[in-house]
Design a protein around this motif. Sequence first.
Motif, PDB file in Angstrom:
ATOM      1  N   PRO A   1     -55.899  -3.964  -1.900  1.00  0.00           N
ATOM      2  CA  PRO A   1     -55.454  -3.097  -1.476  1.00  0.00           C
ATOM      3  C   PRO A   1     -53.640  -2.781  -0.953  1.00  0.00           C
ATOM      4  N   LYS A   2     -52.807  -4.469  -0.702  1.00  0.00           N
ATOM      5  CA  LYS A   2     -51.779  -4.265  -0.919  1.00  0.00           C
ATOM      6  C   LYS A   2     -50.558  -4.463  -1.298  1.00  0.00           C
ATOM      7  N   THR A   3     -50.774  -3.513  -2.233  1.00  0.00           N
ATOM      8  CA  THR A   3     -50.047  -3.388  -2.975  1.00  0.00           C
ATOM      9  C   THR A   3     -49.108  -2.248  -3.010  1.00  0.00           C
ATOM     10  N   HIS A   4     -48.153  -2.481  -2.892  1.00  0.00           N
ATOM     11  CA  HIS A   4     -47.010  -1.434  -2.978  1.00  0.00           C
ATOM     12  C   HIS A   4     -46.814  -0.923  -4.412  1.00  0.00           C
ATOM     13  N   LEU A   5     -47.300  -0.659  -5.139  1.00  0.00           N
ATOM     14  CA  LEU A   5     -46.925  -0.072  -6.168  1.00  0.00           C
ATOM     15  C   LEU A   5     -47.882   0.928  -6.729  1.00  0.00           C
ATOM     16  N   GLU A   6     -48.129   2.114  -6.858  1.00  0.00           N
ATOM     17  CA  GLU A   6     -49.015   2.999  -6.799  1.00  0.00           C
ATOM     18  C   GLU A   6     -50.080   3.279  -8.786  1.00  0.00           C
ATOM     19  N   LEU A   7     -48.619   2.775  -9.181  1.00  0.00           N
ATOM     20  CA  LEU A   7     -49.404   2.202 -10.686  1.00  0.00           C
ATOM     21  C   LEU A   7     -50.326   1.247 -10.816  1.00  0.00           C
ATOM     22  N   THR A   8     -49.836   0.595  -9.843  1.00  0.00           N
ATOM     23  CA  THR A   8     -51.611  -0.324  -9.653  1.00  0.00           C
ATOM     24  C   THR A   8     -52.380  -0.515  -8.453  1.00  0.00           C
ATOM     25  N   MET A   9     -52.361   0.741  -7.902  1.00  0.00           N
ATOM     26  CA  MET A   9     -53.405   0.809  -6.718  1.00  0.00           C
ATOM     27  C   MET A   9     -55.032   1.288  -7.917  1.00  0.00           C
ATOM     28  N   VAL A  10     -56.188   1.046  -7.015  1.00  0.00           N
ATOM     29  CA  VAL A  10     -56.975   1.877  -8.017  1.00  0.00           C
ATOM     30  C   VAL A  10     -57.796   2.721  -6.674  1.00  0.00           C
ATOM     31  N   HIS A  11     -58.069   2.035  -5.198  1.00  0.00           N
ATOM     32  CA  HIS A  11     -58.351   3.309  -4.730  1.00  0.00           C
ATOM     33  C   HIS A  11     -57.340   4.285  -3.483  1.00  0.00           C
ATOM     34  N   GLU A  12     -56.347   2.746  -3.464  1.00  0.00           N
ATOM     35  CA  GLU A  12     -55.035   3.429  -2.591  1.00  0.00           C
ATOM     36  C   GLU A  12     -54.657   4.590  -2.679  1.00  0.00           C
ATOM     37  N   VAL A  13     -54.555   4.385  -4.370  1.00  0.00           N
ATOM     38  CA  VAL A  13     -53.790   5.586  -4.216  1.00  0.00           C
ATOM     39  C   VAL A  13     -54.367   7.065  -4.912  1.00  0.00           C
ATOM     40  N   MET A  14     -55.784   6.681  -4.865  1.00  0.00           N
ATOM     41  CA  MET A  14     -56.865   8.467  -5.020  1.00  0.00           C
ATOM     42  C   MET A  14     -56.738   8.419  -3.697  1.00  0.00           C
ATOM     43  N   ILE A  15     -56.324   8.073  -2.888  1.00  0.00           N
ATOM     44  CA  ILE A  15     -56.302   8.554  -1.045  1.00  0.00           C
ATOM     45  C   ILE A  15     -54.670   8.584  -0.330  1.00  0.00           C
ATOM     46  N   LEU A  16     -53.600   9.061  -1.315  1.00  0.00           N
ATOM     47  CA  LEU A  16     -52.238   9.079  -1.250  1.00  0.00           C
ATOM     48  C   LEU A  16     -52.306  10.190   0.174  1.00  0.00           C
ATOM     49  N   ASP A  17     -52.763  11.175   0.018  1.00  0.00           N
ATOM     50  CA  ASP A  17     -51.808  12.565   0.145  1.00  0.00           C
ATOM     51  C   ASP A  17     -53.144  12.702   1.640  1.00  0.00           C
ATOM     52  N   ASN A  18     -54.132  11.493   1.772  1.00  0.00           N
ATOM     53  CA  ASN A  18     -55.383  11.929   2.701  1.00  0.00           C
ATOM     54  C   ASN A  18     -54.382  11.784   3.972  1.00  0.00           C
ATOM     55  N   SER A  19     -55.054  12.699   4.755  1.00  0.00           N
ATOM     56  CA  SER A  19     -53.907  11.980   6.147  1.00  0.00           C
ATOM     57  C   SER A  19     -54.852  12.294   7.615  1.00  0.00           C
ATOM     58  N   GLY A  20     -54.637  12.301   8.791  1.00  0.00           N
ATOM     59  CA  GLY A  20     -55.319  11.947   9.985  1.00  0.00           C
ATOM     60  C   GLY A  20     -56.826  12.037  10.250  1.00  0.00           C
ATOM     61  N   PHE A  21     -57.802  13.156  10.988  1.00  0.00           N
ATOM     62  CA  PHE A  21     -59.078  12.515  10.622  1.00  0.00           C
ATOM     63  C   PHE A  21     -59.975  12.066   9.359  1.00  0.00           C
ATOM     64  N   ASP A  22     -58.964  13.057   8.716  1.00  0.00           N
ATOM     65  CA  ASP A  22     -60.172  12.633   7.080  1.00  0.00           C
ATOM     66  C   ASP A  22     -59.533  11.210   6.250  1.00  0.00           C
ATOM     67  N   LEU A  23     -58.190  11.239   6.714  1.00  0.00           N
ATOM     68  CA  LEU A  23     -57.977   9.322   6.437  1.00  0.00           C
ATOM     69  C   LEU A  23     -59.205   8.276   7.460  1.00  0.00           C
ATOM     70  N   GLY A  24     -59.444   8.411   8.831  1.00  0.00           N
ATOM     71  CA  GLY A  24     -59.577   8.142   9.734  1.00  0.00           C
ATOM     72  C   GLY A  24     -61.329   7.938   9.411  1.00  0.00           C
ATOM     73  N   LEU A  25     -61.622   9.154   8.429  1.00  0.00           N
ATOM     74  CA  LEU A  25     -63.344   9.282   8.279  1.00  0.00           C
ATOM     75  C   LEU A  25     -63.007   8.016   6.610  1.00  0.00           C
ATOM     76  N   ILE A  26     -62.056   8.131   6.058  1.00  0.00           N
ATOM     77  CA  ILE A  26     -62.103   7.512   4.598  1.00  0.00           C
ATOM     78  C   ILE A  26     -62.259   5.707   5.159  1.00  0.00           C
ATOM     79  N   LEU A  27     -61.548   5.300   5.761  1.00  0.00           N
ATOM     80  CA  LEU A  27     -60.817   4.305   6.082  1.00  0.00           C
ATOM     81  C   LEU A  27     -62.385   3.067   6.781  1.00  0.00           C
ATOM     82  N   HIS A  28     -62.837   4.616   7.917  1.00  0.00           N
ATOM     83  CA  HIS A  28     -64.678   3.988   8.261  1.00  0.00           C
ATOM     84  C   HIS A  28     -65.211   3.775   7.459  1.00  0.00           C
ATOM     85  N   ALA A  29     -65.492   4.435   6.604  1.00  0.00           N
ATOM     86  CA  ALA A  29     -66.521   4.310   5.264  1.00  0.00           C
ATOM     87  C   ALA A  29     -65.866   2.788   4.756  1.00  0.00           C
ATOM     88  N   THR A  30     -64.770   2.265   4.170  1.00  0.00           N
ATOM     89  CA  THR A  30     -64.775   1.892   3.326  1.00  0.00           C
ATOM     90  C   THR A  30     -65.567   0.799   4.752  1.00  0.00           C
TER      91      THR A  30
END
Lengths: 676, 301
Positions: B192-221
Motif C-alpha cells: 500500500p505504500k508504493t508510489h508507482l501506479e504501475l505496481t499498485m493493486v488496490h491503491e490504483v483502483m481508487i486513484l480518482d475517489n476523493s472526499g466522503f467516498d474515499l473516507g468510506l473506502i478507507l474505513h471499509a478496509t
Amino acid sequence: MAIIAAFIFVILSAMALIPWVNVRWKGIVTVAAVCLLALLSSRIAVGALSGNEFEYIFRGSAVTGPIPVRVDALSGFFILIINFTFITGAFFGLQYMKAYREQSTGISLHGISFILAQAGLLGICSLQHSIAFLTAWEIMALSSFILIIFEHNKRETIKTGINFLVQSHICIMLLTLAFIWVAMRMNSYDFRAIAVFSNSGTLLVGVALFLCFFLGFAIKAGFVPFHTWLPYAHPAAPSHVSGVMSGVIIKIGIYGMLRMLLLIKCDYLLVGYIILFISVITGIYGVMLAIVQHNLKRLLAYHSIENIGIIGIGIGLGCIGIGKGNNLLVYLGFAGALLHTLNHSLFKSLLFYGAGNVYQSAHTMDIEKLGGLGKQMPHSSFLFLVASLAICGLPPFNGFVSEFLIYNGLFSGLQGSDKVLLSGIVGALFGLPLIGGLAMLCFTKAYGTLFLGRPRHSLPQPLREAGPGKLIPMYAVLLFIVGIGLFPGIFMDVLARPLALFTRLNGEGNFAPGKLPAGNALSMIGNWAAAFLLLAGLIYWVRKKATANKPVTRNSTWGCGYTGPGEKMQYTASSFIRTYRKLAEPLLLIHKRKKEIKEVFPRDGGQETHPYDKSEAWLIDYPLQLLKGFFNRFTFLQNGNLQFYILYGVVFISLVLIVPFVFDYLLSLVKFLNKL
Amino acid sequence: MISFILIILTSLFFSGIIIRTKSRASGRKGPGLFQPVKDIIRLFKKGAVYSKTSSFIFQAAPSIYYASILMAIMVIPLGEYRGIISFEGDFVFFAYLLGVGKFFMILAALDTGSSFEGMGASREALFSMFAEPAFFILMGSFALLTGHTSFQEIFASLHFGSYISYILGVLATLVLAMITMVENSRMPFDDPKTHLELTMVHEVMILDNSGFDLGLILHATNLKFAMYGALIANLFMGSFPLYLTIPIFLGIQLLFAVTIGLLESFTARFRMNHNAQYILALSSVSLLIFLGVLLMLGQFS
C-alpha cells in the motif's frame, strides 16, 4: 382435446396468414400466435403444477400405436419457462426486426419458424411417444436453423447454420438410436416402455441407455466437449433469437436429461458422478473461454455453457442423492438445477436483448470498439448491469438463490459420505467459487468496457436508446430477476411438485410444505438481500446529505500528472484480462498476430489476438481433417466420366444380386460339409 | 449483535496498531493509535472532485461497497453468540456479499476511463477470485468436521483435542490471514505504500475517489481487517462464556494487527506476475486441511 385442437389450429392459421399480410402485420400475427400458444399451454402447465396432471391419448396409426400426451409437473415447469421467454422474445423481436423491414419474405419465414420453434419445444415437453417426440425435436431443430440464418446473405452465418444443422442431427441420431433400442425390445413407442425396459434389465443396461440419451441431450444443452456449435450459433442469430435460444432451446436438453432420469432406472450413483464430473469441467471451461472473447454475443454464448455446467452440478448432486438414498441431497440438487434453469433463462435472455440494443445502436459487437454507452443508453445500461450481477450469482438477485441451493447441497452432501463422493464434492467446491469469480472478471470486463468510460472509436451514427417497445419486455424480465432474489420462497413453492417427482424416486415421502430443507435459509436470504439494498440506499442517502453543501468539482481523470488523457488511453478489454490470459494460456488456444514497430520513423504497428477453442481443434477439426485425408484417397472414383458412373451402378446392382446368392450357396455348402 | 459492535470498535484502532508496529520496527515513534480514524473523519468533512468521464456508478459504488462489508460483518458470530444474520450456509452469503462490493469497486475503476485504474481493477478481480476456492474448501472442511453449515454452529462446536486438530487450527489461521492480505491488498501481495501506479493493486483502483467516498473506502478496509481478524479469533473461542471470549477476541485482534505490521516491515512483496499462482496455492493449503479433517474422521483407516 379441445385445447390441443385449438393449439394446432393456432399454429396452422398463423402459418397460413403470415405470408399474405404486409410486413407490419407479419410481426403482429407472430406475436399474437406466440401469446395464444403460450396461453393455451400455460393453462395445462399451471394445472399440472398444482397437481392435476394432464393426459390425452391420440389413437395414432398402426405404425405408431397410441400417442400419449402427458403433462406432469416437470413438463409444466419447463412449459412455463418456455412460454415466458418466448413471449418476451416475441415482443422484443417485434421491435428488433423493424430494422429489416425490406426483407419481407425473410420475415415471413422468420415469424413462422419462431412459432414453430415454440410449438416444437412445447411438443417436446408434452409428447411421451418416441416417434412423436423425435418429430417435435426435428421441428424444433429445423425451425431454429431457419431462425439462425436470418441474415443469410452473410457467408459466415450460413456456415454457422450448417454447423448447427449437422450437430443437431448428430444429437437426433443418438436419441433415435436409444429410442430404437427400447422399441426393439419392448415393441412400444410409449415412454413408459422405457421405464419398463430399464426395470427389466440390469442396472448396467440402464446406465448404457441413459448415457446414450445423455450424449444426445448433452449436444443440445452444450456440455463440454459437445458445445462447439453453440458459440457460433448464438452470435449469428438475431438478438431475440439468441436470447430465446440460450434461454430455453438449449434447456430442452436439460429437460430431456431430467425426463430420462425419471424414466430410466439405472445405477444413479455412477451416472451422478459422470454428470458431476462433466459439469464441473463444463462450467470452468465455458467461463475460461468466455473471458477471452471480445465479441459480446460470443462471450454471452460461452457463458451459456458455463451456466449449463452449474445446472449440471445440481443434477449430478441430485443423482448421487438418489443413489445414496439421501433425500436432502436429491431435493437440494434438483432444486438448484431447476431454479437455475429458470434463472438462467431470465438473465441470459435479458443480456442478449441488451446486446441486441447495443448492436442496433452501434452496429458492432466488438466491445473493444465501444465504450461509454451508459450515458446515451441509460436503460439498457441499467438492465445489463442487473443481469450481469445476476449471472455472476451475486445477491440480491436470482442467480445467487440457485447457486446457494447447490452450495447447500454440496455442504450437506459432505456428511457421512465416502471418499469417492468427498473428492467429487471437493472438486465441485473448488469449481463453483472459481466459476463465480471468473464470471465476475468476465462481466466486469464486458460491462465496464461497453457502458463505462468513454467511446473508444468514433461511430458513424449517433447512439440512441432503444424504444419502449424493446425496454418494456426487458423490464418484465427484470421484475422476475429481482422477484426471485427477494422472495425465493414463492418460487420454491412452484418447484415443490416437480421436485416431488424426484424425491419419490427414493421411495420415501415428500418433504412437508412447511418443512422444506433450506426453506428457512432461503427466506433469510430474501429478507437480508432486501436489507442489503436498503442499507446501501441508506449509506448513499447519508453520503448525499453529508456532502450536500460541500464543494464538488468536475475535472479530468487523474493521469499521473498528465492532464489531457484521451479515449485511446483508456484501459481496454484485452488489457483488462491480460494477466488472466497469460495465466490461462496453456489451457487456451490463442492465435496471435503481431506487427512490431521498427525503424526510426515507424510505420503502423499492432497486435491481434484471436481466441480459439482447444477442444474444438482437437475433437472436431483434427478428426475432420483425418477423415478428409482418408476420403481424398477415393477421389479417383469421382472422375467425371459418365461411363464410369454407369459401371458403378452395374457393379452395385450385380453385387446386390450376387452376394445373397453366394451367401446362400456357401451356407448350403457348409451344411453339406457338416453332414459329411 | 455483540460481535458486530466489537468488530466496529476494533476497526477504529486496527490500522493504527499496524502503523504503530511498522513505525517501531523502523525505529520511528509513529502517529497515535487513532490517527487513521481521524484521517477518515477529516475526509468525511471534505468536498469531492469527480472525473468528467465518470457516471452515477462511480458515485454509488463506494456506498454499495461499504454496505456490503457492513452486511458481511453482521454474519460473523462471537463464539456461541450468533451474528445478526445466521442461517445454514450463511458463509456462502458472506462470501458473495463481499463479491457484490468488489464488483462495484471494479466497475467504478473502469468508469473513470483511466489508463491506470483498469490495471488495478483487473488485478484485484483476478487475485480475489483465486482466493475464493481456498475459503470455500476451508469452510467445507469445517462443515465436514463439525457437521454444521453455519458460521456460529461451526465455530461453537469446533473443539481442539488431538494433535491434528492443532495443526488444522494453525493452517486455517494461515489461510484466513493470507485471504485477509489478498482481500485488503496488503504486503506479500501488494504494497500500500508504493508510489508507482504501475505496481499498485488496490491503491490504483481508487486513484480518482476523493472526499466522503474515499473516507468510506478507507474505513471499509479497516472494517475488513477487523472482520477477518474476528474470523480467526472465532477459531479459538469454542463455547467459552462471554467474559472469556471478549478478551480472547481483543487479544487475537491485537496479535493479528501486530503480526501484519511485522510482516509488512520485514518481508518484500511477491513478484506481481506470480501473485496469482501464490494465491491459488492457498487452495492447496485448504486441501491439506481437508485431508487433515479426513484423518481425524478416520476415513483413511
